[in-house]
Write an enzyme that holds these catalytic residues in place. Structure first.
Site, PDB file in Angstrom:
ATOM      1  CG  HIS A  22      40.157  40.182  46.401  1.00  0.00           C
ATOM      2  ND1 HIS A  22      39.986  38.844  46.646  1.00  0.00           N
ATOM      3  CD2 HIS A  22      40.992  40.258  45.331  1.00  0.00           C
ATOM      4  CE1 HIS A  22      40.699  38.145  45.771  1.00  0.00           C
ATOM      5  NE2 HIS A  22      41.313  38.978  44.955  1.00  0.00           N
TER       6      HIS A  22
ATOM      7  CG  ASP B 231      37.939  36.825  48.311  1.00  0.00           C
ATOM      8  OD1 ASP B 231      39.073  37.248  48.590  1.00  0.00           O
ATOM      9  OD2 ASP B 231      37.071  37.532  47.772  1.00  0.00           O
ATOM     10  CG  HIS B 232      44.141  35.775  47.818  1.00  0.00           C
ATOM     11  ND1 HIS B 232      43.653  36.285  46.646  1.00  0.00           N
ATOM     12  CD2 HIS B 232      45.103  36.646  48.204  1.00  0.00           C
ATOM     13  CE1 HIS B 232      44.301  37.402  46.339  1.00  0.00           C
ATOM     14  NE2 HIS B 232      45.186  37.647  47.269  1.00  0.00           N
TER      15      HIS B 232
END
Ligand code: BG6
Length: 480
Positions: free
Chosen positions: A234, A171-172
């Site tokens: 996110h 999950d950047h």
């Protein structure tokens, strides 16, 4: 599995993410000598390229997406790269891929940046070519499914070849510096933790606003929508970091154990607690932009905006609403968390005609990385006709506080952690599943109540119903 990989195998190596993020991140890590000299990077994708053509492709990507002053040692970086074309859906090509990867000295890290439909055949191919052994770990780019069911299918297929401690779900947002700073703010200071609960916090807002529209991702986005594209991952990760109990240590198990408890404590959202929207033509930064249906070329019921009133059912957060909001084609790009504290219990200034406002902590994640605490202060003056108070910001702008430090993009951190085997900033299977369970229930609710997106003009803050969702509780979104 603590080994530092000396081989990195990138699936989807000619894709958009590779060009914009992965190759520039790896080049930056190389420039800063953060990856060992013997690390080789093998790219693979369907395109029929050879090593040289891939190096040229990578060079063009770096010239386009990497600041010139960070592009040092690029020739040596490009020499680390090689390429093997592959049709990921047929077992036939995987032996040649394995031959290209060669025998790692320490271990192999694989990164899958491909359509989720390719995950299962890819895992089968990796197993077939003996590329899934104990010295191999795998990183998975989102989306990991489109529902709890499809995510379980992917996770099962991965688990058949890779144990959980060798599975790195990206999950950047967790790689973003300010997101990690949230942990420092909460757990490296004595100030906040005692008041970080329902007794002192009135509500929390989390906004992830984007100005961009479809960006050419037509088919993907129309199947996903804002809820699955942004909230499921996110935003829920941000919420989990805001809400979690103090972990005992900064390590992967301790942190993820605490996050998953929050995700499982999310209350099922009721009808009337969500608003969805879809943008129509409008203007962003003075430029006119088309509506979603025009970009898509057909009408659609996919939401490009979602606002949700959420609750975390546990002692700490009893009765505290969490207002989440995300959307495309909003007036500005901003990701922020707003912690709205309660009013003071009694004002000694009331008799002097002064009003107090409750404290508010704003954690700016992007584009500005800053933390602002609004506090009440006395307006200077002799106060013959009463005392005047005003809210003033205590402001920490991260780039100023840490000038001289390079601001790294999320994938630099995450790729390095993948190579070195640190799972702290990756999402565990139980977290992903708790996220999907909550999101699936929202979608089921939309279906059952025939909820379809309301329209909003590009360049506005979403449908007016989103404003009403908060206003009903006497809350204004932070931008208003
Ligand atoms: C991705 C979504 O995960 O995050 C995109 O698929 C979105 O739709 C992007 O634009 C936003 O990331 P960032 O880092 O630009 O906030």
């Amino acid at each position: 599995m603590s080994f530092s990989a000396d081989r990195l195998l990138l699936f989807g190596a000619t894709g958009d993410l590779a060009q914009r993020m992965l190759l520039p991140s790896l080049a930056a890590l190389h420039a800063d000598e953060l990856i060992a000299d013997d690390v080789c990077i093998v790219g693979t994708a369907r395109s029929d390229l050879d090593d040289n053509a891939f190096r040229n492709f990578a060079r063009e990507a770096l010239e386009k997406y990497m600041p010139a002053d960070r592009r040092t040692g690029m020739a040596r970086f490009l020499n680390r790269l090689s390429y093997q074309p592959l049709d990921a859906t047929t077992l036939g090509g995987y032996e040649a891929l394995a031959a290209k990867v060669g025998q790692p000295e320490r271990g192999l890290a694989i990164f899958l940046s491909t359509a989720p439909s390719l995950f299962e055949p890819t895992i089968a191919g990796l197993q077939h070519a003996d590329l899934a052994g104990e010295n191999v770990r795998i990183g998975l780019e989102k989306p990991l499914g489109t529902s709890l069911e499809t995510s379980c299918e992917i996770n099962d297929a991965v688990a058949a070849a890779f144990s959980e401690d060798r599975t790195f779900r990206i999950d950047h947002y967790l790689g973003k510096e300010t997101v990690q700073n949230l942990l420092a703010l909460r757990f490296a200071n004595i100030l906040f933790e005692p008041i970080w609960n329902a007794t002192y916090i009135e509500h929390v807002q989390i906004t992830v606003a984007e100005t961009v529209g479809l960006e050419g991702r037509v088919a993907f986005y129309d199947d996903a929508g804002a809820l699955r594209d942004m909230v499921q991952n996110h935003m829920l990760q941000l919420l989990a970091l805001v809400c979690m109990e103090p972990p005992t240590d900064f390590d992967a198990t301790a942190i993820r154990d605490e996050k998953v408890k929050v995700l499982r404590a999310l209350r099922r959202v009721e009808t009337g607690e969500t608003v969805t929207g879809q943008y129509r033509s409008g203007a962003i930064d003075g430029q006119s932009v088309p509506g979603y249906d025009e970009e898509l070329g057909k009408s659609s019921t996919t939401e490009t905006f979602a606002a949700i009133k959420a609750h975390v059912d546990n002692w700490r957060w009893k009765g505290v609403p969490f207002y989440l909001r995300t959307g495309k084609r909003l007036p500005e790009r901003v990701t922020e968390i707003v912690i709205q504290f309660r009013c003071i219990p009694h004002s000694i200034f009331g008799s002097k005609g002064a009003k107090t406002q409750p404290n508010r902590l704003v954690i700016g994640i992007q584009p500005d990385e800053n933390v602002t605490l609004n506090v009440m202060a006395k307006v200077p003056g002799l106060g013959r006709d009463g005392i005047r108070l005003r809210q003033v910001p205590l402001n920490i702008a991260m780039p100023d506080a840490f000038s001289g430090k390079i601001r790294r993009i999320a994938y630099e951190r995450l790729l390095l952690d993948l190579i070195e085997g640190d799972q702290t900033l990756f999402v565990r299977r139980d977290e992903v599943e708790a996220q999907w369970e909550w999101v699936d229930a929202i979608r089921a609710n939309w279906e059952a109540s025939d909820q379809t997106p309301k329209t909003y003009g590009a360049g506005t803050w979403g449908p007016s119903a989103a404003i009403a969702l908060a206003e009903r509780d006497g809350v204004s979104w932070h931008d208003e």
